[in-house]
Motif scaffolding. Structure first.
Motif, PDB file in Angstrom:
ATOM      1  N   ALA A   1      25.131  16.843  22.005  1.00  0.00           N
ATOM      2  CA  ALA A   1      24.352  16.612  23.233  1.00  0.00           C
ATOM      3  C   ALA A   1      25.048  15.668  24.211  1.00  0.00           C
ATOM      4  O   ALA A   1      24.731  15.678  25.401  1.00  0.00           O
ATOM      5  CB  ALA A   1      22.983  16.046  22.866  1.00  0.00           C
TER       6      ALA A   1
ATOM      7  N   GLY B   1      19.591  15.799  20.849  1.00  0.00           N
ATOM      8  CA  GLY B   1      18.828  16.981  20.468  1.00  0.00           C
ATOM      9  C   GLY B   1      17.550  16.518  19.773  1.00  0.00           C
ATOM     10  O   GLY B   1      17.295  15.314  19.651  1.00  0.00           O
TER      11      GLY B   1
ATOM     12  N   TYR C   1      26.463  17.608  26.929  1.00  0.00           N
ATOM     13  CA  TYR C   1      25.537  18.502  27.621  1.00  0.00           C
ATOM     14  C   TYR C   1      25.610  18.197  29.124  1.00  0.00           C
ATOM     15  O   TYR C   1      25.553  17.037  29.526  1.00  0.00           O
ATOM     16  CB  TYR C   1      24.112  18.270  27.096  1.00  0.00           C
TER      17      TYR C   1
ATOM     18  N   SER D   1      21.790  11.991  26.444  1.00  0.00           N
ATOM     19  CA  SER D   1      20.978  13.063  25.879  1.00  0.00           C
ATOM     20  C   SER D   1      21.174  13.190  24.381  1.00  0.00           C
ATOM     21  O   SER D   1      22.254  12.886  23.844  1.00  0.00           O
ATOM     22  CB  SER D   1      21.269  14.386  26.587  1.00  0.00           C
TER      23      SER D   1
ATOM     24  N   VAL E   1      17.672  17.626  24.714  1.00  0.00           N
ATOM     25  CA  VAL E   1      18.210  18.919  25.163  1.00  0.00           C
ATOM     26  C   VAL E   1      18.354  19.866  23.972  1.00  0.00           C
ATOM     27  O   VAL E   1      18.210  19.465  22.814  1.00  0.00           O
ATOM     28  CB  VAL E   1      19.571  18.731  25.888  1.00  0.00           C
TER      29      VAL E   1
ATOM     30  N   THR F   1      20.390  21.230  21.928  1.00  0.00           N
ATOM     31  CA  THR F   1      21.587  21.292  21.085  1.00  0.00           C
ATOM     32  C   THR F   1      21.485  20.133  20.097  1.00  0.00           C
ATOM     33  O   THR F   1      20.539  19.357  20.148  1.00  0.00           O
ATOM     34  CB  THR F   1      22.884  21.238  21.932  1.00  0.00           C
TER      35      THR F   1
END
Ligand code: ADP
Length: 321
Positions: free
Chosen positions: A112, A64, A115, A62, A87, A89
């Motif tokens: 991330a 951001g 996350y 993931s 995501v 963040t």
């Protein structure tokens, strides 16, 4: 037979390089002379190496919003990024100061990469190989490793424990689910010290360190171990025996060793994938293993003669083997 496909559950980073005369000291404010942003994270680096070596690879991780460029960049190199989520963040970051004398200092921000993505109940049956490092949540790494062994046929698992997990994490790691452990000499020593609760004396031969590691009660004796030794090449231990493959002989000087381990790992995994595509049995004989190791050290040898991390990884076509 399912064509080989590797799932890499790992990290993606925005690597930010600040070139400075001298590394900044406490309380000091300095100007940097150059700024560069590059793609990084061990998951991304190793996925790129597999793709450049000719393997089919999916990265699961993931970023951001500030990491969307990474997804596009990796896709363009041939890494499938359908499983990279965006995501809420910041993308993981490495802030790297590089001084004029080549010294560096790095601060990692997991962002991330830590996350908590939802965990699956089973792995997609298209995967034949699973590659893990230690830059995402440890619970996720453990879950993916466990799931790899509940598939039929089981997925071949490879773990590069970098950075080295804590004592507690090492103790609860499902070692019996692991097919291949890839470590450098420092990681082999640290892991051996944790698992045996013994200090390893400086200059202990790598063969002794690996033998101790294999004898540790928590370690699974059937797990194959590949230990990279920098300019000394690589040491491999399997149930069929041990071999040492020297590093590639270089045509030019060593320019930058960053990412050499990731390049080696990606080519090694691509070699395992190629082997499983051609053989009914996934067991490797020592000569077959040696051939994969020779290709991997050749790729890593090219990597250390170039600047950069992902940028320095060669393609399979650039190799002679
Ligand atoms: P890491 O980057 O994870 O610390 P190593 O330093 O062991 O891993 O390097 C990985 C591989 O890269 C080695 O097995 C070797 O094949 C190659 N390599 C690293 N440094 C050199 C070097 N100075 N000369 C030739 N090959 C090297």
């Amino acid at each position: 037979m399912t064509p080989p496909r590797c799932l890499v559950r790992g990290s993606l980073n925005n690597d930010e390089y600040l070139h400075v005369k001298n590394l900044v000291r406490a309380g000091e404010t300095i100007f940097s002379t150059k700024y560069e942003r590059r793609a990084g994270g061990k998951g991304a680096n190793q996925a790129v190496a597999i793709a450049k070596a000719g393997g089919r690879v999916d990265l699961l991780g993931s970023v951001g919003e500030d990491g969307i460029w990474l997804i596009q960049y990796l896709q363009a190199i041939g890494v499938s990024t359908d499983n990279v989520s965006v995501v809420e963040t910041h993308t993981g970051r490495a802030m790297i100061q590089v001084a004029d004398d080549g010294e560096n200092s790095i601060i990692l921000y997991p962002g991330a990469n830590f996350y908590p993505l939802p965990l699956p109940r089973a792995l997609d049956s298209r995967y034949t190989h699973l590659l893990l490092q230690n830059e995402v949540l440890f619970s996720s790494t453990q879950t993916y490793l466990r799931l790899s062994k509940s598939c039929n046929p089981p997925i071949i698992s490879i773990f590069n424990p970098s950075p080295i997990p804590s004592k507690e994490q090492v103790a609860q790691f499902p070692w019996s689910n692991l097919d291949w452990l890839i470590v450098n000499q420092g990681e082999a020593t640290a892991l051996c010290e944790i698992l045996t609760e013994e200090s390893i004396l400086k200059d202990t031969p790598i063969s002794e360190i690996i033998a101790k590691l294999c004898d540790a009660p928590a370690f699974y004796p059937s797990t194959n171990i590949i230990c990279t030794l920098g300019a000394k090449g690589v040491f491999a231990h399997t149930l069929h025996g041990t071999i040492v493959v020297p590093a590639a002989s270089l045509r030019g000087p060593v320019i930058d060793t960053t990412g050499a381990g990731d390049c080696f790992t990606g080519f090694f995994v691509a070699g395992l994938m190629e082997h499983s595509a051609n053989k009914v049995s996934t067991t490797l004989s020592l000569p077959e293993l040696e051939s994969i190791l020779r290709t991997s050290v050749e790729a890593a040898g090219i990597c250390v003669q170039r600047r950069g991390t992902i940028e320095s990884i060669p393609t399979r076509k650039e190799l002679t083997q």
